[in-house]
Every structure is written in C-alpha cells, then in structure tokens.
Design a protein around this motif. Structure first.
Motif, PDB file in Angstrom:
ATOM      1  N   MET A 155       2.444  17.233  -1.645  1.00 39.41           N
ATOM      2  CA  MET A 155       2.613  17.741  -3.654  1.00 39.41           C
ATOM      3  C   MET A 155       2.547  16.248  -4.430  1.00 39.41           C
ATOM      4  SD  MET A 155       2.325  21.116  -3.071  1.00 39.41           S
ATOM      5  CE  MET A 155       2.675  22.194  -1.644  1.00 39.41           C
ATOM      6  N   GLY A 156       2.687  15.270  -3.588  1.00 38.36           N
ATOM      7  CA  GLY A 156       2.969  13.649  -4.591  1.00 38.36           C
ATOM      8  C   GLY A 156       1.507  13.823  -5.977  1.00 38.36           C
ATOM      9  N   ALA A 157       1.769  12.616  -6.642  1.00 36.31           N
ATOM     10  CA  ALA A 157       1.139  12.410  -7.434  1.00 36.31           C
ATOM     11  C   ALA A 157       1.075  10.625  -7.298  1.00 36.31           C
ATOM     12  CB  ALA A 157       1.665  12.699  -8.473  1.00 36.31           C
ATOM     13  N   LEU A 158       0.431  10.024  -8.073  1.00 36.46           N
ATOM     14  CA  LEU A 158      -0.179   8.400  -8.253  1.00 36.46           C
ATOM     15  C   LEU A 158       1.710   8.122  -8.933  1.00 36.46           C
ATOM     16  CD1 LEU A 158      -2.967   7.987  -8.979  1.00 36.46           C
ATOM     17  CD2 LEU A 158      -2.151   7.501  -6.344  1.00 36.46           C
ATOM     18  N   SER A 159       1.852   9.093 -10.476  1.00 33.10           N
ATOM     19  CA  SER A 159       3.183   8.729 -10.899  1.00 33.10           C
ATOM     20  C   SER A 159       4.504   8.798 -10.217  1.00 33.10           C
ATOM     21  CB  SER A 159       3.486   9.394 -12.424  1.00 33.10           C
ATOM     22  OG  SER A 159       3.090  11.279 -12.122  1.00 33.10           O
ATOM     23  N   ASN A 160       4.150   9.049  -9.095  1.00 32.42           N
ATOM     24  CA  ASN A 160       5.477   9.632  -8.597  1.00 32.42           C
ATOM     25  C   ASN A 160       6.091   7.609  -8.000  1.00 32.42           C
ATOM     26  OD1 ASN A 160       5.262  12.254  -8.606  1.00 32.42           O
ATOM     27  ND2 ASN A 160       5.357  11.954  -5.799  1.00 32.42           N
ATOM     28  N   TRP A 161       5.569   7.074  -8.239  1.00 25.54           N
ATOM     29  CA  TRP A 161       5.253   5.842  -8.037  1.00 25.54           C
ATOM     30  C   TRP A 161       5.510   4.481  -9.232  1.00 25.54           C
ATOM     31  CZ3 TRP A 161       6.427   4.897  -2.784  1.00 25.54           C
ATOM     32  CH2 TRP A 161       6.248   5.819  -2.025  1.00 25.54           C
ATOM     33  N   GLU A 162       5.464   5.291 -10.562  1.00 25.01           N
ATOM     34  CA  GLU A 162       5.274   4.550 -11.427  1.00 25.01           C
ATOM     35  C   GLU A 162       5.964   3.472 -11.389  1.00 25.01           C
ATOM     36  OE1 GLU A 162       5.139   4.892 -16.156  1.00 25.01           O
ATOM     37  OE2 GLU A 162       5.584   6.854 -14.905  1.00 25.01           O
ATOM     38  N   LEU A 185       0.554  -1.118   0.331  1.00 26.46           N
ATOM     39  CA  LEU A 185       0.268  -0.212   0.354  1.00 26.46           C
ATOM     40  C   LEU A 185       0.638   0.988   0.051  1.00 26.46           C
ATOM     41  CD1 LEU A 185      -2.591   0.773   0.458  1.00 26.46           C
ATOM     42  CD2 LEU A 185      -2.590   0.923   2.551  1.00 26.46           C
ATOM     43  N   LEU A 186       0.803   2.137  -0.714  1.00 32.33           N
ATOM     44  CA  LEU A 186       1.517   3.275  -0.818  1.00 32.33           C
ATOM     45  C   LEU A 186       0.899   4.576  -1.047  1.00 32.33           C
ATOM     46  CD1 LEU A 186       3.593   1.022  -3.034  1.00 32.33           C
ATOM     47  CD2 LEU A 186       3.472   2.675  -4.631  1.00 32.33           C
ATOM     48  N   LEU A 187       1.244   5.190   0.270  1.00 34.72           N
ATOM     49  CA  LEU A 187       1.190   6.749   0.501  1.00 34.72           C
ATOM     50  C   LEU A 187       1.572   7.914   0.093  1.00 34.72           C
ATOM     51  CD1 LEU A 187       0.108   5.491   4.079  1.00 34.72           C
ATOM     52  CD2 LEU A 187      -1.398   5.539   1.855  1.00 34.72           C
ATOM     53  N   HIS A 188       1.156   8.508  -1.062  1.00 35.41           N
ATOM     54  CA  HIS A 188       1.860   9.591  -1.507  1.00 35.41           C
ATOM     55  C   HIS A 188       2.052  10.365  -0.841  1.00 35.41           C
ATOM     56  CE1 HIS A 188      -1.945  11.896  -1.990  1.00 35.41           C
ATOM     57  NE2 HIS A 188      -2.683  11.250  -2.567  1.00 35.41           N
ATOM     58  N   MET A 198       3.428  -1.266   3.939  1.00 27.02           N
ATOM     59  CA  MET A 198       2.795  -0.256   3.665  1.00 27.02           C
ATOM     60  C   MET A 198       4.085   0.488   3.276  1.00 27.02           C
ATOM     61  SD  MET A 198       0.405   2.339   6.344  1.00 27.02           S
ATOM     62  CE  MET A 198      -0.777   1.965   6.013  1.00 27.02           C
ATOM     63  N   LEU A 199       4.255   1.973   2.261  1.00 32.13           N
ATOM     64  CA  LEU A 199       4.983   3.250   1.620  1.00 32.13           C
ATOM     65  C   LEU A 199       4.680   3.746   1.771  1.00 32.13           C
ATOM     66  CD1 LEU A 199       5.754  -0.411   0.451  1.00 32.13           C
ATOM     67  CD2 LEU A 199       6.979   0.850  -0.947  1.00 32.13           C
ATOM     68  N   GLY A 200       5.386   4.946   2.595  1.00 34.32           N
ATOM     69  CA  GLY A 200       4.795   6.608   2.487  1.00 34.32           C
ATOM     70  C   GLY A 200       6.411   7.667   1.736  1.00 34.32           C
ATOM     71  N   ASN A 201       6.528   8.177   1.182  1.00 30.68           N
ATOM     72  CA  ASN A 201       6.638   8.727   1.399  1.00 30.68           C
ATOM     73  C   ASN A 201       6.497   9.996   1.769  1.00 30.68           C
ATOM     74  OD1 ASN A 201       7.576  11.514  -2.118  1.00 30.68           O
ATOM     75  ND2 ASN A 201       8.852  10.530  -0.385  1.00 30.68           N
ATOM     76  N   SER A 202       7.351  11.243   2.247  1.00 29.90           N
ATOM     77  CA  SER A 202       7.178  12.489   3.112  1.00 29.90           C
ATOM     78  C   SER A 202       5.877  12.469   3.507  1.00 29.90           C
ATOM     79  CB  SER A 202       6.705  13.629   1.940  1.00 29.90           C
ATOM     80  OG  SER A 202       6.984  14.470   2.225  1.00 29.90           O
ATOM     81  N   LEU A 203       4.759  13.262   3.753  1.00 30.16           N
ATOM     82  CA  LEU A 203       3.842  13.111   4.374  1.00 30.16           C
ATOM     83  C   LEU A 203       2.563  11.612   4.597  1.00 30.16           C
ATOM     84  CD1 LEU A 203       1.624  14.758   5.859  1.00 30.16           C
ATOM     85  CD2 LEU A 203      -0.313  15.031   3.986  1.00 30.16           C
ATOM     86  N   GLY A 204       3.352  11.347   2.799  1.00 30.68           N
ATOM     87  CA  GLY A 204       2.521   9.734   3.261  1.00 30.68           C
ATOM     88  C   GLY A 204       3.297   8.939   3.889  1.00 30.68           C
ATOM     89  N   GLY A 205       4.233   8.676   4.523  1.00 28.42           N
ATOM     90  CA  GLY A 205       5.117   8.455   5.404  1.00 28.42           C
ATOM     91  C   GLY A 205       4.419   8.608   6.981  1.00 28.42           C
ATOM     92  N   HIS A 206       4.413   9.792   6.918  1.00 25.13           N
ATOM     93  CA  HIS A 206       3.798  10.079   9.076  1.00 25.13           C
ATOM     94  C   HIS A 206       2.709  10.179   9.009  1.00 25.13           C
ATOM     95  CE1 HIS A 206       3.619  14.185  10.753  1.00 25.13           C
ATOM     96  NE2 HIS A 206       2.750  13.430  12.147  1.00 25.13           N
ATOM     97  N   VAL A 207       1.775   9.798   7.975  1.00 28.70           N
ATOM     98  CA  VAL A 207       0.380   9.459   7.949  1.00 28.70           C
ATOM     99  C   VAL A 207       0.336   7.656   7.906  1.00 28.70           C
ATOM    100  CG1 VAL A 207      -1.933   8.488   6.748  1.00 28.70           C
ATOM    101  CG2 VAL A 207      -0.379  10.534   6.312  1.00 28.70           C
ATOM    102  N   GLY A 208       1.621   6.927   7.732  1.00 26.78           N
ATOM    103  CA  GLY A 208       2.163   5.345   7.889  1.00 26.78           C
ATOM    104  C   GLY A 208       1.802   5.331   9.022  1.00 26.78           C
ATOM    105  N   LEU A 209       3.048   6.537   9.359  1.00 25.61           N
ATOM    106  CA  LEU A 209       3.633   6.093  11.142  1.00 25.61           C
ATOM    107  C   LEU A 209       2.565   6.465  12.146  1.00 25.61           C
ATOM    108  CD1 LEU A 209       6.596   8.327  10.821  1.00 25.61           C
ATOM    109  CD2 LEU A 209       6.765   6.029  11.678  1.00 25.61           C
TER     110      LEU A 209
END
Length: 253
Positions: free
Chosen positions: A29-36, A23-26, A86-97
């Motif tokens: 300012m992220g977009a789905l394409s970040n995880w392409e 499960l990937l969390l952007h 669960m994978l999170g970048n930036s704010l997505g990582g914070h939400v994951g924590l």
C-alpha cells in the motif's frame, strides 16, 4: 519535495542525486512519498532511485512476490546498476530478500524495515468492509504507532484502491503470495550485510519478527525505533535516517 517521475521503456521511477545507488522498494500500500525524507537526506551523496512496482498492472495469474523480483531485475539491468544498497519496506523488503537470493552479484547490502517474509499481520485474506470508510481509516491508522500519521490523503488513496475491483483482486493475490512465500529456510544463505530498522510498536510485522530476522540472517544489525509502527521512514524519519547513516558508514569501513 516535488518528485519528478520519469517514464522510460515501460518503467516509471524517481531518480535523484549522484553516487552509489540506493534502490528503494515500496510496500503493497506504499507510495513514493513514503520515502520523501530518505531522498532529501541521501540524494546529496547517493543516487537514490525508487521504481514504481507494477502491483496493479500484472496479469492476475502471475501476480506475486517472485514476479515483482523479476521486474526489479529488469529495471536494474535497464539502469545498469551495480553495488546497490537495496532498501525495502513491508512487501518491498520481501521482494528484496527474494532478489538478493537470485542475483547477489548486483547488491552489496540490504536494509529491511517492517519487512514481510516471515510473518505479518496485515489486512488479512479479504476486505470484508472495504466500502466502509471508517473501517478502512482504522486499518490504515493501525499501520502506525501514532494514528495521526495516517493522513486523509493516505486513507483516501487506500480506500480508492481497495474499492477498485481490478486493484483489490491483485492486492489480495499479492498478499497471499507473500504469505505463501515464507523465507525462513533461505535467510542463512544471505551473507551480505543487512540492516534491520524496526519500529518497536509495529503491529503488522511485530518486534519478534525483527528478532527472528536478526537471528537467521548471519550478517545483520538490528536497530530499534521506539513509539514507531510499520513504516519508520515515515513515522520517525530522522531516527530512520540516523540508523541508515550508521549502517552505510559501516559499509565504507
């Protein structure tokens, strides 16, 4: 790669592949394409799912990291997911924590890359020159070690978002919520395996943030990517995927 956006029960998401869920969390300012490239690499062996986080659709009074965590839980229950990595970048990582502290039974492992939660040096508390395209372009380029990664399409999207009054109010509210919600006192409670895949040249969540996460999370592994900024899965996708594979293999042992 063309993403097929699915819309069901008020959720919009991408889902590719079969197997255990990734499960990937952007980010903000992220977009789905970040995880392409992550989707391309892992969808043959995993069920890769990316929900669009409703950053711009929340009531202003409830816009914050906790509300996003609650949204993620609703989505996970809707999709009937278990044994999630669960994978999170930036704010997505914070939400994951925040999520794994509240619902540890759903997640077996966590991957953080450029995660907020301890300290971040982002846009700041305002956008004083948001109507100046070159200013915004410079801020987007600041995200990366190589400014050329900041495509015109990416800059245009950020420029449009921060010049939309309803969106910029929520962006600022979310950024302030992330700063207020410091995780330092809670990280020792997270005992599941955590991978920290970090750009050694990240200027937004600098290397010392990754080191502190590594010290505070009792079961964490830190992987560095050289000449890399705040979004390793975009700037150096092959290295990011290599370290993610190493971590996923550890989980199978």
């Amino acid at each position: 790669m063309n993403f097929v956006l699915k819309e069901e029960k008020g959720f919009t998401y991408v889902e590719e592949g079969q197997g255990e869920p990734l499960l990937l969390l952007h980010g903000l300012m992220g977009a789905l394409s970040n995880w392409e490239k992550v989707i391309e690499e892992f969808s043959p062996h995993y069920r890769v799912i990316i929900p669009i986080l409703p950053i711009y659709d929340m009531p202003i009074l409830t816009t914050g990291v906790r509300a996003l965590s609650k949204f993620v839980h609703k989505f996970i229950k809707f999709k009937k997911l278990t044994k999630i990595t669960m994978l999170g970048n930036s704010l997505g990582g914070h939400v994951g924590l925040i999520y794994v502290l509240s619902h540890p039974g759903y997640v077996k492992a966590l991957v953080l890359t450029g995660s907020s939660g301890l300290y971040e040096n982002a846009f700041g508390g305002s956008f004083p020159r948001r109507e100046n395209y070159e200013f915004v372009k410079g801020k987007v380029e600041y995200t990366f070690y190589d400014p050329a990664v900041a495509s015109k399409e990416m800059v245009d999207e950020v420029y449009a978002n921060i010049n939309d009054r309803a969106k910029v109010i929520r962006i600022l509210a979310m950024a302030k919520s992330a700063i207020r919600h410091n995780m330092k006192g809670d990280l020792r409670k997270i005992t599941m395996p955590v991978a920290l895949i970090w750009g050694r040249d990240d200027k937004i969540t600098p290397p010392e943030v990754a080191v502190e996460f590594n010290q505070l999370l009792p079961n964490s592994y830190l992987y560095w990517i050289d000449k890399c900024g705040h979004a390793p899965m975009m700037e150096h996708p092959e290295e990011f995927n290599k370290y993610l594979n190493v971590f996923l293999d550890k989980l199978k042992q």
